[in-house]
Design an enzyme around this catalytic site. Sequence first.
Site, PDB file in Angstrom:
ATOM      1  N   GLU A 160      -4.912  88.679  91.422  1.00  0.00           N
ATOM      2  CA  GLU A 160      -3.917  87.854  90.738  1.00  0.00           C
ATOM      3  C   GLU A 160      -2.484  88.236  91.130  1.00  0.00           C
ATOM      4  O   GLU A 160      -1.582  88.312  90.304  1.00  0.00           O
ATOM      5  CB  GLU A 160      -4.103  87.938  89.219  1.00  0.00           C
ATOM      6  N   GLU A 176      -8.857  87.013  73.867  1.00  0.00           N
ATOM      7  CA  GLU A 176      -8.123  86.149  74.783  1.00  0.00           C
ATOM      8  C   GLU A 176      -8.747  84.769  74.908  1.00  0.00           C
ATOM      9  O   GLU A 176      -8.047  83.756  74.850  1.00  0.00           O
ATOM     10  CB  GLU A 176      -8.033  86.809  76.160  1.00  0.00           C
ATOM     11  N   ASP A 186     -14.424  86.047  83.524  1.00  0.00           N
ATOM     12  CA  ASP A 186     -13.247  86.620  82.866  1.00  0.00           C
ATOM     13  C   ASP A 186     -13.339  86.500  81.355  1.00  0.00           C
ATOM     14  O   ASP A 186     -12.704  85.615  80.759  1.00  0.00           O
ATOM     15  CB  ASP A 186     -11.982  85.915  83.379  1.00  0.00           C
TER      16      ASP A 186
END
Length: 849
Positions: free
Chosen positions: A308, A415, A387
């Site tokens: 990322e 998240e 993820d």
Amino acid sequence: MLRVIRQGFVSGAILSICLATALPVHAETPADPAWLRYGDLRRSAPYLPTSIAIVGNGQLLRTAGAELAKALAGGPKAQGATSSLPARNAFVLGRWTAIHPLFPDLRPASVLTADGFWLKTVQRNGAKYWLIVGGSDRGVLYGLFALLTQIAAQKNVSVMDDLQNPSAPIRWVSQWDNLDGSIERGYAGRSIFFEEGNIRSDLSRANGYARLLASIGINACAINNVNADPRLLRPDYLPQLARVAEVFRRWGVKLAISVDLSSPMSAGGMNTFDPLDPKVAAWWRRTVDEIYGKIPDFAGFVIKADSEGRSGPSKYGRNAADAANVIARALKPHHGVVMYRAFVYNHHLDWRDPKADRARAAYDYFHPLDGKFEDNVVLQIKYGPIDFQVREPASPLFGAMQRTSEAIELQVTQEYTGQQRHLCFLAPMWKQTLDFDMHVSGGAVAGGQSSVGGQSRVKNIVSGHTWQSAPGGYNAVVNVGLDQYWLGHPLAMANLYGFGRLAWNPDLTSEQIADEWTRLSFGNDAKVVATISRMLLSSWRIYESYTGRLGIGTLTDIVGPHYGPGIESSEANGWGQWHRSDANGTGMDRTIATGTGYIGQYSPEVQQLYEPLAKCPDELLLFMHHVPYTHVLHSGKTVIQEIYDSHYAGAEEAATLVTEWRSLRGLMDDARYDEVLKRQQYQAGHAIVWRDAVVNWFAKTSAIADVQGRVGHNPNRVEAEDMQLAGYTSAVVTPWETASGGKAVACAGAQTCAVTYRFPHAAGEYGVGIQYFDQNNGASRYELFVNDRLLDSWTADDHLPSEKMNGHTSTRRTLSKVAMHSGDILKIVGHPDGGEPAGLDYFEFLPER
């Protein structure tokens, strides 16, 4: 008051050291005690002794003694030293090497490891002793907390013989805190560690956090974001880090930090960070030596690289082993550890390529490196290959690194699972991964379980038992903040507690953890324990039901805050979180035969679980296969009907959580009752937003109707844009599925606006739902009138993660038992504020009996 007796043994002399524990000053925001509520434990076990004998000098022994005295009598009181055990009943605390000479006949049933403990009652010379024995001083502290847990749960501790060793040596947590005090993927306020570029002057919350961590056996904490700031490695920052380490040390928690591989350049002023450059290796050695000079018990580093946009060894044509090893060699003389994240993937994949697959990335990159890492490098592997999704299969990388130490990376901060605004107890999800057999030792697989011993279950692999690799273990991203309840939602702390308990003993069941946490946090009232446990244990399934079933992966806004619905956001971009839904079908084809070949990364036995369409479990079908909407599941339903049914059922069950919680009024403190009620009411409303967005999107895409006729039919709903508008104007909402009918109304360019509606239905009591938008760039006010009489008013002042009208900000206001008559005039007056236009989506009227 407990009598605290210190016994110190140094070169045969008896030391007289007053028992004292540094107590924190009050933090800016009073912290909830979470599961360490103690109350009147003495009343639960009046037979317990009133004296404590501490054998040894260590700081952790003093901490344990003080905690015991505080829990059972309100605070420690030093009574001086003695040269022998007290003649009366007493608690006796000490490590095994110090206790055994006092009780030479004692023989533990198994070997006591360094962090292990033994709780044992013995009789001698007319006195009874409650021994809290540790393999180390830290083990004594863990044993003390285990004893208090049993007392709080009203278990009989008059006779004890309980020896426990942790499952793995690495039991870490990570914080993604930034030096400016913000927290990436944090949902509970500002950092307890950082403020305006420095360590906070007030570390009392850090002290409280370390205490909570110690109570569940966590032995290290990395305090900063994995997207690391290089300033932490500069020499002038080390004294600040040492302050945190000192606070942690009194609770047996070691400090760790995340570092960026480019630090030799960004922090050291070099012109390279090539891991094979001798000058770079020398820089890492000097830097690590300086850290240990200030923090001798430093735990090590967490590293995110080549991921990322982060710096990585690929810049120089090197690999992860090259990068990890140069740092590991610097740490090795100090017994430090490198936790190297396996979260390495290309986020610029070609979405048009049917063979492209982010799920393959970790295995493809790291499997060829097995056996090439130093023995103090631990490969930190996310539980699934994507993820932190609400459901993923166990990462195939767990079964592919037989000569490399592994740790599982979990996420306590929610998240992708509701961000602590939605109740989602994650222990059942974690258990599915930990208990999954990678089957790297032969035998047959049925439903994810091996028929031969289960020694290659993920929990055995990361604990180092399958391939006798060490160190290994667990790391979870937690992200507590300055919020009173640490994680925002008071019930979300069950996830932190559950992580610690599973890291200590992954054989515990989710039911045991839920029961234990509830008793510690809310007491032993049977109704409270049963209700909260039931809410926790059903919450993951409920959340999955209204956000995305069948392993379809994220249906949230993956290019935004990962919170509300955004079904198409994962498509047509390079992030690789695709679900490949189109007019003909849905799901990723990851088969060996026709797809990306991902399934081929598993052992042959696990391949046979996922590759055949007829055998693949329904809950992971769309992760493994692309199928037509008319494909029939094992349940007998078609895929499209399951999507419809599960989302309606999930939203209905989210509403029942409110009802269940309301039944506990008066059985706990008002503050926590009110806070949880507010969040459960919000969740019930947002579950409807999720339900409508997903079912409407799939109905439009598939052109297949819901056999029950619910999708697209809302007879009790009135769109705001269809009401009489005064100042409000119709506005298109993006993405379209996150507003009813794809539109809402906004009050732009006016001080106040209004919508009015003449009620056409029969007289009676109604539940009234008002769907509005609560953006983070203003605090609009709303007033609801019936026949010009003010019925309700509220302010949209929550902190939802968007400044637009969409699925992140869509919020429901619900009123019950509103008396209505045909012809009544309802009016909402909106007062916009800042950039927030007092948006409205619809009214809903539900008859109530």
